[in-house]
Design a protein around this motif. Structure first.
Motif, mmCIF file in Angstrom:
data_model
loop_
_atom_site.group_PDB
_atom_site.id
_atom_site.type_symbol
_atom_site.label_atom_id
_atom_site.label_comp_id
_atom_site.label_asym_id
_atom_site.label_seq_id
_atom_site.Cartn_x
_atom_site.Cartn_y
_atom_site.Cartn_z
ATOM 1 N N GLU A 1 -4.751 14.175 -1.909
ATOM 2 C CA GLU A 1 -5.330 12.879 -2.215
ATOM 3 C C GLU A 1 -5.519 12.716 -3.724
ATOM 4 O O GLU A 1 -5.246 11.648 -4.282
ATOM 5 C CB GLU A 1 -6.678 12.758 -1.502
ATOM 6 C CG GLU A 1 -7.106 11.320 -1.317
ATOM 7 C CD GLU A 1 -8.547 11.210 -0.843
ATOM 8 O OE1 GLU A 1 -8.880 11.876 0.151
ATOM 9 O OE2 GLU A 1 -9.299 10.463 -1.469
ATOM 10 N N ASP A 2 -6.010 13.782 -4.376
ATOM 11 C CA ASP A 2 -6.238 13.696 -5.816
ATOM 12 C C ASP A 2 -4.919 13.579 -6.584
ATOM 13 O O ASP A 2 -4.833 12.856 -7.570
ATOM 14 C CB ASP A 2 -7.017 14.917 -6.317
ATOM 15 C CG ASP A 2 -8.504 14.780 -6.030
ATOM 16 O OD1 ASP A 2 -8.909 13.689 -5.560
ATOM 17 O OD2 ASP A 2 -9.244 15.750 -6.269
ATOM 18 N N ARG B 1 -0.839 7.525 -8.981
ATOM 19 C CA ARG B 1 -1.091 6.077 -9.094
ATOM 20 C C ARG B 1 -1.478 5.723 -10.517
ATOM 21 O O ARG B 1 -0.960 4.781 -11.102
ATOM 22 C CB ARG B 1 -2.225 5.657 -8.158
ATOM 23 C CG ARG B 1 -1.852 5.570 -6.694
ATOM 24 C CD ARG B 1 -2.922 4.814 -5.921
ATOM 25 N NE ARG B 1 -4.217 5.488 -5.897
ATOM 26 C CZ ARG B 1 -4.582 6.354 -4.958
ATOM 27 N NH1 ARG B 1 -3.752 6.670 -3.978
ATOM 28 N NH2 ARG B 1 -5.765 6.913 -5.008
ATOM 29 N N GLY B 2 -2.428 6.500 -11.044
ATOM 30 C CA GLY B 2 -2.922 6.212 -12.381
ATOM 31 C C GLY B 2 -1.811 6.245 -13.421
ATOM 32 O O GLY B 2 -1.780 5.409 -14.310
ATOM 33 N N PHE C 1 -1.593 -1.645 -10.900
ATOM 34 C CA PHE C 1 -1.884 -2.603 -9.824
ATOM 35 C C PHE C 1 -2.422 -3.913 -10.392
ATOM 36 O O PHE C 1 -3.291 -3.908 -11.272
ATOM 37 C CB PHE C 1 -2.942 -2.036 -8.874
ATOM 38 C CG PHE C 1 -2.406 -0.974 -7.967
ATOM 39 C CD1 PHE C 1 -1.887 -1.312 -6.728
ATOM 40 C CD2 PHE C 1 -2.417 0.356 -8.358
ATOM 41 C CE1 PHE C 1 -1.386 -0.333 -5.888
ATOM 42 C CE2 PHE C 1 -1.919 1.344 -7.530
ATOM 43 C CZ PHE C 1 -1.404 1.000 -6.285
ATOM 44 N N ALA D 1 -3.889 10.097 -6.439
ATOM 45 C CA ALA D 1 -4.672 9.276 -7.380
ATOM 46 C C ALA D 1 -4.106 9.408 -8.787
ATOM 47 O O ALA D 1 -3.921 8.417 -9.494
ATOM 48 C CB ALA D 1 -6.140 9.694 -7.358
ATOM 49 N N LEU E 1 -1.067 4.134 -2.013
ATOM 50 C CA LEU E 1 -2.449 4.037 -1.528
ATOM 51 C C LEU E 1 -2.518 4.515 -0.086
ATOM 52 O O LEU E 1 -3.581 4.853 0.413
ATOM 53 C CB LEU E 1 -2.926 2.580 -1.590
ATOM 54 C CG LEU E 1 -3.238 2.034 -2.986
ATOM 55 C CD1 LEU E 1 -3.355 0.529 -2.950
ATOM 56 C CD2 LEU E 1 -4.522 2.652 -3.520
ATOM 57 N N ASP E 2 -1.358 4.502 0.576
ATOM 58 C CA ASP E 2 -1.324 4.860 1.987
ATOM 59 C C ASP E 2 -0.018 5.617 2.247
ATOM 60 O O ASP E 2 0.965 5.417 1.529
ATOM 61 C CB ASP E 2 -1.369 3.568 2.827
ATOM 62 C CG ASP E 2 -2.039 3.818 4.171
ATOM 63 O OD1 ASP E 2 -2.325 4.999 4.481
ATOM 64 O OD2 ASP E 2 -2.280 2.843 4.897
ATOM 65 N N HIS F 1 0.831 -1.212 0.000
ATOM 66 C CA HIS F 1 0.000 0.000 0.000
ATOM 67 C C HIS F 1 0.861 1.257 0.000
ATOM 68 O O HIS F 1 0.517 2.252 -0.628
ATOM 69 C CB HIS F 1 -0.935 0.009 1.209
ATOM 70 C CG HIS F 1 -1.976 -1.068 1.145
ATOM 71 N ND1 HIS F 1 -2.461 -1.724 2.264
ATOM 72 C CD2 HIS F 1 -2.598 -1.640 0.092
ATOM 73 C CE1 HIS F 1 -3.350 -2.630 1.892
ATOM 74 N NE2 HIS F 1 -3.445 -2.602 0.576
#
Lengths: 229, 396
Positions: free
Chosen positions: A78-79, A85-86, A91, A82, A58-59, A53
């Motif tokens: 947070e955005d 990550r994208g 994943f 995201a 994610l964390d 994570h």
């Protein structure tokens, strides 16, 4: 520095379980370079999932710092996380986690929808190519329920590659598969690594770990061994 | 091709039964509102249309006391008419007498609603109501024993078994009255079954005093302000009669009164229907909360593969909004269908209902249900968007 895609600096993660604090990760530092094929092993409760994570953005750690491509995650909203990550991390989950209402193609297309200019035509071609690359060129319009476990996991791998991330993060990717399908999936991952992707696998399966070029063994939230094979 | 909208549509299809049950909740609410709105708007239109027919420059003066045709000093009478005729803004003035007359024709007896007017301007009075003579002539004078009949006496056998024509004789109180004219079809059975008499003839028939017309109608000259003229009438009559024992009303007054009553009725009825729409909205909220709970893992996965908070919010809001739109569209369609059905059924009972199907109601109903969907979906969608990816993924 340019080669380091993931770096953990003195990372600790503490969960509150009622009255007591549980240290899932305890002062871990490690660097993963571009193009590496790493397996993270350890018994349950060793902190594998927490590490996944944290590496996967994610964390965030309770203490210490995560860096992806040299960027400190603690500064990001947070955005922003995201988006990161994208773009940077693909994943792959043990249970595939495909959207059952969508076809194989649509599942692969999904991550692009959350990026900018998500409707560009050329992305459709890329998604088809990705499905061909994992050997599902003839299953493009099948729903997950019409596919075997191994096929579903290959769709999931194609999905993880949709935004062309440099890191592939797989959490027990063969955990729900028979040995034949497991082999196929490992071959797909090895091939991706050969083409330059950084592949990180979380696993408790020694046979899976054997395929990787570097094995990190966790115990009680600490790195026990870190061997290059 | 896949886009967010497509994805949302597939999500709704996945839980088909629940989606439809939720949609039905909205359908019922919108259906009730739309059918009531189109019917009550239709009612308004038809009433306004009737007022349009009645003539916009007609002022009606009525006594505050009901006279019942009895010998009385307080009723309005010919003297008042003569006084009003002096007002130059008026084209003409006429008394109006209403009565239910026992009429015999061809050995058959019926009670017929009858009206008496001053004969000098009889044609203009009929014009006020958009009525025209189909055949025959107008009255000779205010006392002639003549009658003009509505179209149904001439054309239908509902009232008298035998159809009545020009020069037929009607017997009232053992006296003969000659049918001198027949009116054109007015389209309404109420006005098609009226009889008209010269005013004094009708007063004689009812055996009341000359001073007891039921009302006085005054037609305002073109270009004169009806409100100002009606004030003049009020002042003049008050001076002459010594007190204000009468009412003066214009079509505008009457239209206002009726519209107020209609509006109140619509508001109450639509208010009740709105409650069912509220219940529909709660249904959407309930369904969306369940959906958010069921799809915790999916939300986690979407976040892992790069969905931002606003993406998740958009997905769930769109789902809720779509439920609203679909429910709104079907409800609107059903609402109109039922009001047309009501119109058809009521036409069998010779009730002329207007059903108003206009684009405003359609846009309003569908737009409103979309908004209800969005409002009801906001809290669940917000909860979904705030969910931590790592929490939902850990639940494996």
């Amino acid at each position: 520095m340019t080669d380091c895609v993931v770096e953990l600096r003195d990372v600790s993660k503490i969960y509150k379980m009622g009255e007591i604090n549980v240290k899932a990760l305890d002062n871990v530092s490690l660097k993963i370079n571009k193009g590496e094929f790493v397996s993270i092993m350890g018994p349950s409760g060793s902190g594998k999932s927490t590490m996944m994570h944290i590496i996967g953005a994610l964390d965030l750690p309770s203490k210490g710092e995560t860096l992806i491509n040299g960027n400190k995650l603690s500064n990001l909203s947070e955005d922003d996380l995201a988006t990161l990550r994208g773009k940077n991390i693909g994943f792959v989950f043990q249970e595939f986690n495909l959207i059952t209402t969508l076809t194989a193609f649509e599942n692969v297309r999904l991550p692009i929808l959350f990026q900018e200019d998500e409707l560009k035509e050329e992305y459709n071609k890329r998604c088809e190519d990705l499905l061909k690359e994992v050997g599902l060129g003839d299953r493009i319009n099948h729903r997950p329920t019409e596919l075997s476990g191994g096929q579903q996991q290959r769709v999931a791998i194609a999905r993880s590659l949709a935004n062309n991330p440099e890191i592939l993060l797989a959490d027990e990717p063969t955990g729900a598969l028979d040995s034949k399908s497991s082999k196929e999936i490992m071959n797909v991952l090895k091939n991706l690594n050969k083409k330059g992707k950084t592949v990180i696998i979380i696993t408790h399966d020694k046979n899976v770990a054997k395929e990787s070029k570097r094995q990190i063994f966790l115990k009680d939230g600490k790195v026990l061994t870190d061997k290059k094979m | 091709m896949i886009n967010i909208f497509n994805f949302v549509l597939k999500n709704l299809k996945r839980r088909k039964l629940r989606s439809w049950l939720t949609i039905i909740g909205i359908i019922i609410g919108v259906f009730a509102i739309v059918s009531l709105m189109s019917l009550s708007q239709g009612l308004k239109t038809s009433i306004n249309e009737q007022f349009g027919k009645m003539g916009a420059n007609k002022i009606t003066i009525e006594s505050k006391y009901t006279t019942f045709g009895a010998e009385t000093e307080i009723g309005l009478g010919q003297e008042d008419i003569r006084n009003l005729e002096k007002i130059s803004d008026l084209e003409f003035v006429s008394g109006e007498v209403n009565a239910n007359i026992k009429t015999e024709f061809n050995g058959e007896i019926n009670f017929i609603t009858s009206k008496g007017y001053n004969t000098e301007n009889f044609e203009r009075i009929l014009e006020q109501d958009n009525f025209k003579l189909l055949k025959g002539n107008f009255f000779e004078n205010n006392k002639s024993k003549q009658v003009i009949i509505g179209y149904d006496f001439y054309n239908e056998k509902d009232l008298f078994d035998k159809k009545i024509n020009i020069n037929d004789k009607l017997e009232i109180n053992n006296e003969k009255y000659t049918v001198i004219g027949i009116l054109e079809d007015t389209g309404s059975s109420t006005t098609n079954t009226l009889m008209y008499f010269p005013i004094e003839t009708l007063i004689d028939i009812t055996e009341s005093s000359e001073n007891s017309v039921d009302s006085i109608i005054a037609i305002v000259k073109q270009g004169k302000d009806i409100e100002i003229v009606s004030k003049k009438i009020e002042q003049k009559l008050e001076i002459k009669r010594g007190e204000k024992d009468f009412t003066v009303s214009t079509p505008i007054d009457k239209a206002k009164d009726r519209e107020e009553i209609l509006n109140t009725v619509s508001i109450v009825v639509i208010g009740i229907a709105a409650i069912s729409l509220l219940v529909g909205g709660i249904g959407i909220m309930n369904s969306m909360y369940t959906s958010v709970l069921e799809r915790r893992k999916e939300i986690g996965v979407l976040k892992a593969i790069g969905a931002k908070r606003k993406d998740i919010l958009k997905i769930f809001l769109l789902e809720a909004g779509l439920i609203g739109i679909v429910g709104g569209a079907i409800g609107t369609f059903l609402g109109f269908l039922v009001s047309i059905l009501v119109k058809i059924i009521s036409s069998y009972f010779e009730i002329d209902l207007f059903v108003s199907i206009n684009i405003e109601i359609i846009i309003l109903a569908i737009g409103f249900s979309f908004i209800i969907g969005l409002i009801s979906g906001y809290l669940p969608a917000n909860q979904a968007s705030r969910q931590e990816a790592v929490d939902s993924l850990r639940e494996e």
